[in-house]
Design a protein around this motif. Structure first.
Motif, mmCIF file in Angstrom:
data_model
loop_
_atom_site.group_PDB
_atom_site.id
_atom_site.type_symbol
_atom_site.label_atom_id
_atom_site.label_comp_id
_atom_site.label_asym_id
_atom_site.label_seq_id
_atom_site.Cartn_x
_atom_site.Cartn_y
_atom_site.Cartn_z
ATOM 1 N N GLU A 9 0.832 -1.208 0.000
ATOM 2 C CA GLU A 9 0.000 0.000 0.000
ATOM 3 C C GLU A 9 0.871 1.265 0.000
ATOM 4 O OE1 GLU A 9 -3.943 -1.166 2.510
ATOM 5 O OE2 GLU A 9 -2.024 -1.284 3.571
ATOM 6 N N PHE A 10 1.904 1.252 0.815
ATOM 7 C CA PHE A 10 2.819 2.387 0.896
ATOM 8 C C PHE A 10 3.487 2.634 -0.453
ATOM 9 C CE2 PHE A 10 7.102 4.072 1.735
ATOM 10 C CZ PHE A 10 6.768 5.257 2.379
ATOM 11 N N SER A 11 3.938 1.592 -1.103
ATOM 12 C CA SER A 11 4.595 1.719 -2.416
ATOM 13 C C SER A 11 3.635 2.242 -3.475
ATOM 14 C CB SER A 11 5.160 0.378 -2.868
ATOM 15 O OG SER A 11 6.191 -0.031 -2.024
ATOM 16 N N ARG A 12 2.423 1.728 -3.489
ATOM 17 C CA ARG A 12 1.424 2.169 -4.458
ATOM 18 C C ARG A 12 1.133 3.663 -4.292
ATOM 19 N NH1 ARG A 12 -2.543 -1.320 -3.269
ATOM 20 N NH2 ARG A 12 -3.393 0.132 -1.767
ATOM 21 N N PHE A 13 0.932 4.103 -3.067
ATOM 22 C CA PHE A 13 0.686 5.515 -2.781
ATOM 23 C C PHE A 13 1.894 6.361 -3.184
ATOM 24 C CE2 PHE A 13 1.089 9.063 0.258
ATOM 25 C CZ PHE A 13 -0.035 9.789 -0.100
ATOM 26 N N SER A 14 3.080 5.917 -2.829
ATOM 27 C CA SER A 14 4.307 6.657 -3.167
ATOM 28 C C SER A 14 4.470 6.805 -4.678
ATOM 29 C CB SER A 14 5.533 5.945 -2.580
ATOM 30 O OG SER A 14 5.472 5.946 -1.181
ATOM 31 N N ASN A 15 4.136 5.763 -5.418
ATOM 32 C CA ASN A 15 4.230 5.834 -6.880
ATOM 33 C C ASN A 15 3.278 6.882 -7.447
ATOM 34 O OD1 ASN A 15 6.216 3.880 -7.058
ATOM 35 N ND2 ASN A 15 4.769 2.213 -7.328
ATOM 36 N N LEU A 16 2.055 6.961 -6.918
ATOM 37 C CA LEU A 16 1.110 7.969 -7.390
ATOM 38 C C LEU A 16 1.565 9.375 -7.013
ATOM 39 C CD1 LEU A 16 -2.358 6.267 -6.790
ATOM 40 C CD2 LEU A 16 -1.192 6.683 -8.963
ATOM 41 N N VAL A 17 2.115 9.523 -5.827
ATOM 42 C CA VAL A 17 2.640 10.834 -5.418
ATOM 43 C C VAL A 17 3.738 11.265 -6.376
ATOM 44 C CG1 VAL A 17 3.989 12.019 -3.634
ATOM 45 C CG2 VAL A 17 1.970 10.686 -2.992
ATOM 46 N N ARG A 18 4.665 10.376 -6.669
ATOM 47 C CA ARG A 18 5.758 10.715 -7.599
ATOM 48 C C ARG A 18 5.231 11.031 -9.002
ATOM 49 N NH1 ARG A 18 8.390 6.764 -4.644
ATOM 50 N NH2 ARG A 18 7.926 5.125 -6.122
ATOM 51 N N LYS A 19 4.170 10.341 -9.399
ATOM 52 C CA LYS A 19 3.628 10.527 -10.739
ATOM 53 C C LYS A 19 2.850 11.844 -10.873
ATOM 54 C CE LYS A 19 0.823 8.182 -14.234
ATOM 55 N NZ LYS A 19 0.106 6.940 -14.569
ATOM 56 N N TYR A 20 2.071 12.201 -9.855
ATOM 57 C CA TYR A 20 1.139 13.320 -9.988
ATOM 58 C C TYR A 20 1.485 14.575 -9.181
ATOM 59 C CZ TYR A 20 -1.845 10.226 -12.588
ATOM 60 O OH TYR A 20 -2.335 9.367 -13.544
ATOM 61 N N TRP A 21 2.328 14.467 -8.201
ATOM 62 C CA TRP A 21 2.662 15.626 -7.383
ATOM 63 C C TRP A 21 4.070 16.096 -7.702
ATOM 64 C CZ3 TRP A 21 0.949 14.160 -1.723
ATOM 65 C CH2 TRP A 21 -0.415 13.837 -1.722
ATOM 66 N N LYS A 22 4.300 17.375 -7.561
ATOM 67 C CA LYS A 22 5.614 17.949 -7.806
ATOM 68 C C LYS A 22 6.098 18.622 -6.524
ATOM 69 C CE LYS A 22 7.925 21.418 -10.591
ATOM 70 N NZ LYS A 22 7.744 22.494 -11.570
ATOM 71 N N LYS A 23 7.334 18.337 -6.145
ATOM 72 C CA LYS A 23 7.890 18.982 -4.961
ATOM 73 C C LYS A 23 8.131 20.449 -5.256
ATOM 74 C CE LYS A 23 10.301 15.159 -2.810
ATOM 75 N NZ LYS A 23 11.596 14.604 -2.436
ATOM 76 N N GLY A 24 7.523 21.297 -4.441
ATOM 77 C CA GLY A 24 7.725 22.727 -4.596
ATOM 78 C C GLY A 24 8.837 23.222 -3.692
ATOM 79 N N TYR A 25 8.964 22.587 -2.534
ATOM 80 C CA TYR A 25 9.975 22.965 -1.549
ATOM 81 C C TYR A 25 10.223 21.773 -0.654
ATOM 82 C CZ TYR A 25 12.081 25.053 2.593
ATOM 83 O OH TYR A 25 12.925 25.335 3.629
ATOM 84 N N GLU A 26 11.463 21.612 -0.233
ATOM 85 C CA GLU A 26 11.800 20.529 0.685
ATOM 86 C C GLU A 26 12.976 20.946 1.546
ATOM 87 O OE1 GLU A 26 13.216 16.919 -1.196
ATOM 88 O OE2 GLU A 26 12.436 15.720 0.458
ATOM 89 N N ASN A 27 12.861 20.674 2.841
ATOM 90 C CA ASN A 27 14.014 20.816 3.719
ATOM 91 C C ASN A 27 14.156 19.505 4.479
ATOM 92 O OD1 ASN A 27 12.345 20.826 6.003
ATOM 93 N ND2 ASN A 27 12.389 23.044 6.233
ATOM 94 N N ASN A 28 14.907 19.488 5.542
ATOM 95 C CA ASN A 28 15.161 18.214 6.224
ATOM 96 C C ASN A 28 13.951 17.674 6.979
ATOM 97 O OD1 ASN A 28 15.258 20.232 8.149
ATOM 98 N ND2 ASN A 28 16.975 19.349 9.257
ATOM 99 N N ARG A 29 12.856 18.456 7.125
ATOM 100 C CA ARG A 29 11.692 17.975 7.867
ATOM 101 C C ARG A 29 10.376 18.097 7.117
ATOM 102 N NH1 ARG A 29 11.633 19.734 13.942
ATOM 103 N NH2 ARG A 29 10.458 17.822 14.087
ATOM 104 N N CYS A 30 10.250 19.059 6.215
ATOM 105 C CA CYS A 30 8.963 19.331 5.576
ATOM 106 C C CYS A 30 9.085 19.353 4.055
ATOM 107 C CB CYS A 30 8.413 20.677 6.038
ATOM 108 S SG CYS A 30 8.043 20.723 7.786
ATOM 109 N N THR A 31 7.985 19.020 3.414
ATOM 110 C CA THR A 31 7.894 19.089 1.956
ATOM 111 C C THR A 31 6.586 19.778 1.595
ATOM 112 O OG1 THR A 31 9.101 17.005 1.736
ATOM 113 C CG2 THR A 31 7.873 17.747 -0.190
ATOM 114 N N VAL A 32 6.665 20.684 0.633
ATOM 115 C CA VAL A 32 5.475 21.300 0.066
ATOM 116 C C VAL A 32 5.286 20.673 -1.305
ATOM 117 C CG1 VAL A 32 4.392 23.417 -0.760
ATOM 118 C CG2 VAL A 32 5.824 23.473 1.292
ATOM 119 N N TRP A 33 4.111 20.066 -1.512
ATOM 120 C CA TRP A 33 3.792 19.394 -2.763
ATOM 121 C C TRP A 33 2.813 20.229 -3.569
ATOM 122 C CZ3 TRP A 33 6.303 15.053 -4.129
ATOM 123 C CH2 TRP A 33 6.913 14.293 -3.131
ATOM 124 N N ASP A 34 3.091 20.429 -4.831
ATOM 125 C CA ASP A 34 2.143 21.020 -5.774
ATOM 126 C C ASP A 34 1.288 19.863 -6.271
ATOM 127 O OD1 ASP A 34 0.781 21.980 -7.983
ATOM 128 O OD2 ASP A 34 2.512 22.924 -8.902
#
Length: 79
Positions: A47-72
């Motif tokens: 389940e985790f892998s399936r969700f991660s694959n969709l996130v990588r496919k449809y979301w774009k990282k707008g910002y990332e630091n060592n603790r937080c990520t902002v996804w477009d």
């Protein structure tokens, strides 16, 4: 929770996209370590892998630091 629902509907790519659109948001801010731990502790690796694959496919990282990520989540790929 919102994350749990997204993960559960990730079995159907169209439902996943429709759910994100229905939220009427453009970005999601995540505390990366907490979300990853929550998913790993409450869902199977499959389940985790399936969700991660969709996130990588449809979301774009707008910002990332060592603790937080902002996804477009409404970028070109999903519209």
């Amino acid at each position: 929770s919102t994350i749990s629902h997204m993960l559960k509907i990730s079995t159907d790519e169209e439902k996943f996209i429709a759910y994100i659109r229905s939220m009427n948001i453009t970005h999601i801010l995540m505390r990366t370590d907490l979300v990853e731990n929550y998913l790993k502790n409450n869902f199977s690796q499959e389940e985790f892998s399936r969700f991660s694959n969709l996130v990588r496919k449809y979301w774009k990282k707008g910002y990332e630091n060592n603790r937080c990520t902002v996804w477009d989540v409404q970028g070109e790929t999903i519209s």
